[in-house]
Design a protein around this motif. Structure first.
Motif, PDB file in Angstrom:
ATOM      1  N   LEU A   8       0.847  -1.200   0.000  1.00  0.00           N
ATOM      2  CA  LEU A   8       0.000   0.000   0.000  1.00  0.00           C
ATOM      3  C   LEU A   8       0.877   1.242   0.000  1.00  0.00           C
ATOM      4  N   ILE A   9       0.640   2.144  -0.971  1.00  0.00           N
ATOM      5  CA  ILE A   9       1.351   3.426  -1.009  1.00  0.00           C
ATOM      6  C   ILE A   9       0.332   4.528  -0.744  1.00  0.00           C
ATOM      7  N   LEU A  10       0.538   5.253   0.359  1.00  0.00           N
ATOM      8  CA  LEU A  10      -0.390   6.308   0.767  1.00  0.00           C
ATOM      9  C   LEU A  10       0.243   7.677   0.569  1.00  0.00           C
ATOM     10  N   PRO A  11      -0.514   8.671   0.058  1.00  0.00           N
ATOM     11  CA  PRO A  11       0.040  10.033   0.058  1.00  0.00           C
ATOM     12  C   PRO A  11       0.213  10.514   1.501  1.00  0.00           C
ATOM     13  N   SER A  12       1.167  11.418   1.707  1.00  0.00           N
ATOM     14  CA  SER A  12       1.482  11.841   3.081  1.00  0.00           C
ATOM     15  C   SER A  12       0.257  12.377   3.826  1.00  0.00           C
TER      16      SER A  12
ATOM     17  N   ARG B 198      -7.591  -1.031   2.669  1.00  0.00           N
ATOM     18  CA  ARG B 198      -6.932  -0.272   1.604  1.00  0.00           C
ATOM     19  C   ARG B 198      -7.782   0.900   1.078  1.00  0.00           C
ATOM     20  N   ASP B 199      -9.031   0.655   0.731  1.00  0.00           N
ATOM     21  CA  ASP B 199      -9.837   1.702   0.085  1.00  0.00           C
ATOM     22  C   ASP B 199     -10.079   2.880   1.034  1.00  0.00           C
ATOM     23  N   ALA B 200     -10.427   2.575   2.271  1.00  0.00           N
ATOM     24  CA  ALA B 200     -10.710   3.646   3.235  1.00  0.00           C
ATOM     25  C   ALA B 200      -9.444   4.434   3.563  1.00  0.00           C
TER      26      ALA B 200
END
Ligand SMILES: [Zn+2]
Length: 485
Positions: A198-202, A276-278
């Motif tokens: 999973l790659i999340l924006p900061s 992941r989606d949330a």
């Protein structure tokens, strides 16, 4: 028995899409050596502060080598990183087996022109120098990008639990306590890592957003409620470093077999993957125009300022928000703290307080930062080589270095220009100039999550805007070569 513990740090967060390289001069401004390390960090909410506090309380002796910090910007210069790495290795070699362990502070998202995981290379070089038996406990940033190879040189690693990073000191304490327990023979730490992919924006790595807050709390409970020693760290990863191990990870340290550490890390990792989606849509993100309109509308009736968050700016000098806000300078009380612009700061400082100066503000660092904005500014205050001790929940006791700095008034807007790049995250940028943050309608910030410790609950609303800059909210827009989104 009095333990002697070597302490060192080499720290930088690298947004690799930025075109500029952070050189040794920038690192040196944030570097202390030997006894200076203690003077710089004791009684501060920093990893090193936590190391020192725990060692002191246990009657152990800290043997500080070096702490080098390049802040958060583009790539770290390879020669600079190799130089600091060598200093740490030589410092340890010179101690010639006279220390019982090493406490090390790394970020986990540093990248150089030549190395995709320089923190791993630093750890391996240290391990090679000290041999297989010396315990090495490492404290890492919550935004570290990790895989098993990243931490192979360490005995155990620990990450901040929260963003804003209000627990940097506490993380240093966790690492130091694990080291002392290990030396006393109370535990034999084993470690394992798992990755949910999973790659999340900061901006979505803020731990007061859900469901991340609940996942972080679960990791904390797994640690403190375990019948035997366990410490589970959830790492959000750093989306703006294009590296193969970009993304979230979980590290578990246990007193027991490695398979138990793996069970805990994989369990937590599966929890993250299920959400992941949330996790990837944790807060609304507006276009600049829509966000500005919303902020002005709310500010009309609000008693507290509205924060506009120009989060995609990774260098503190973007002008997309500034240029748009200038059109509203007559209608709202607006503050733009800590715009990084060494040339404007030098010119304003030279002109002196009370002077009127023509300036081209911001937008100097890189093409996507926006064009420099022409203004005529009145210099309200001047601070030469400005350094202060932070007071906010995250930076408490930390040294904040800004270099020559000036507070400007541009048609009523209050803009502070700094020579060194620092994000404005708490109320210090106002208080240091005798300003009251409550006196403003709109405050433009560039922080990703750290501002929330001061501003969430204080601001009338936080309006996140996306601008055409280096750190977009939609990470699928990033031209990744190494990372797998
Ligand atoms: Zn971080």
């Amino acid at each position: 028995m009095t333990y002697r513990i070597a302490c060192a740090g080499l720290h930088m967060e690298c947004a690799t899409f930025l075109p500029h390289v952070t050189g040794r001069d920038v690192f040196e401004a944030g570097t202390v050596r030997g006894a200076q390390v203690i003077a710089a960090f004791e009684n501060s909410n920093t990893v090193m502060g936590g190391f020192l506090k725990t060692l002191d309380a246990a009657g152990a002796t800290a043997v500080p080598i070096l702490h080098a910090d390049g802040g958060a910007a583009g790539l770290a210069d390879q020669a600079a990183v190799a130089g600091y790495r060598q200093e740490i290795v030589e410092g340890l070699t010179a101690l010639d087996g006279s220390v019982d362990g090493l406490l090390l502070h790394l970020h986990g998202a540093m990248v150089t022109q030549d190395e995709l995981d320089p923190d791993a290379i630093t750890l391996d070089a240290i391990r090679k120098a000290v041999g297989p038996d010396l315990p090495i406990m490492v404290a890492l940033d919550y935004h570290a990008n990790l895989d098993a190879a990243s931490i192979a040189g360490a005995t155990a690693v620990f990450g901040y639990r929260y963003s804003p990073h209000v627990d940097m000191g506490a993380t240093g304490e966790r690492a130091a306590q694990c080291l002392l327990k290990t030396l006393a023979g109370d535990i034999r730490p084993a470690m394992a890592l798992a990755r949910p992919g999973l790659i999340l924006p900061s901006i979505f790595s803020a731990t007061d957003l859900e469901p991340l807050g609940s996942l972080v709390e679960k990791a904390r409970r797994m640690s403190v409620e375990s019948a035997t020693y366990a410490d589970v760290s959830l790492f959000a990863g750093f989306a703006y470093a294009d590296v193969p191990n970009c993304g979230a990870s979980v590290v578990a340290v246990v007193d027991g077999p490695t398979r138990e550490a793996l069970r805990l890390a994989e369990g937590m990792s599966q929890d993250i993957a299920r959400n992941r989606d949330a996790l990837s849509s944790a807060a609304p993100v507006h276009s600049l125009g829509e966000g500005l309109e919303r902020a002005l509308r709310i500010a009309r009736d609000a008693e507290r300022p509205v924060v506009i968050l120009e989060h995609a700016d990774r260098a503190n000098d973007s002008t997309h928000g500034l240029a748009a806000l200038l059109g509203f300078a007559d209608r709202a009380r607006i503050a733009v703290p800590f715009l990084w612009d060494p040339a404007a700061a030098a010119k304003a400082v030279a002109a002196g307080e009370g002077a009127e100066v023509p300036l081209m503000l911001g937008g100097h660092s890189a093409p996507l930062a926006g064009d420099p904005v022409p203004v005529t500014a009145r210099v309200e205050a001047v601070r030469r080589d400005f350094t202060y001790r932070g007071t906010g929940a995250m930076r408490a006791g930390s040294t904040v270095r800004l270099g020559d700095t000036a507070l400007l008034d541009v048609r009523g807007m209050k803009i502070s220009v700094t020579s060194l790049s620092q994000s404005a995250i708490d109320f210090d940028p106002f208080l240091e100039f005798g300003l009251d943050p409550a006196d403003f309608d709109i405050v433009l910030l560039r922080s990703k999550t750290h501002f929330r410790a001061a501003w969430e609950g204080f601001a009338a609303e936080i309006v996140i805007v996306d601008t055409p800059d280096y750190g977009p909210a939609d990470v699928s827009k990033l031209p990744y070569r190494h990372a797998t989104p």
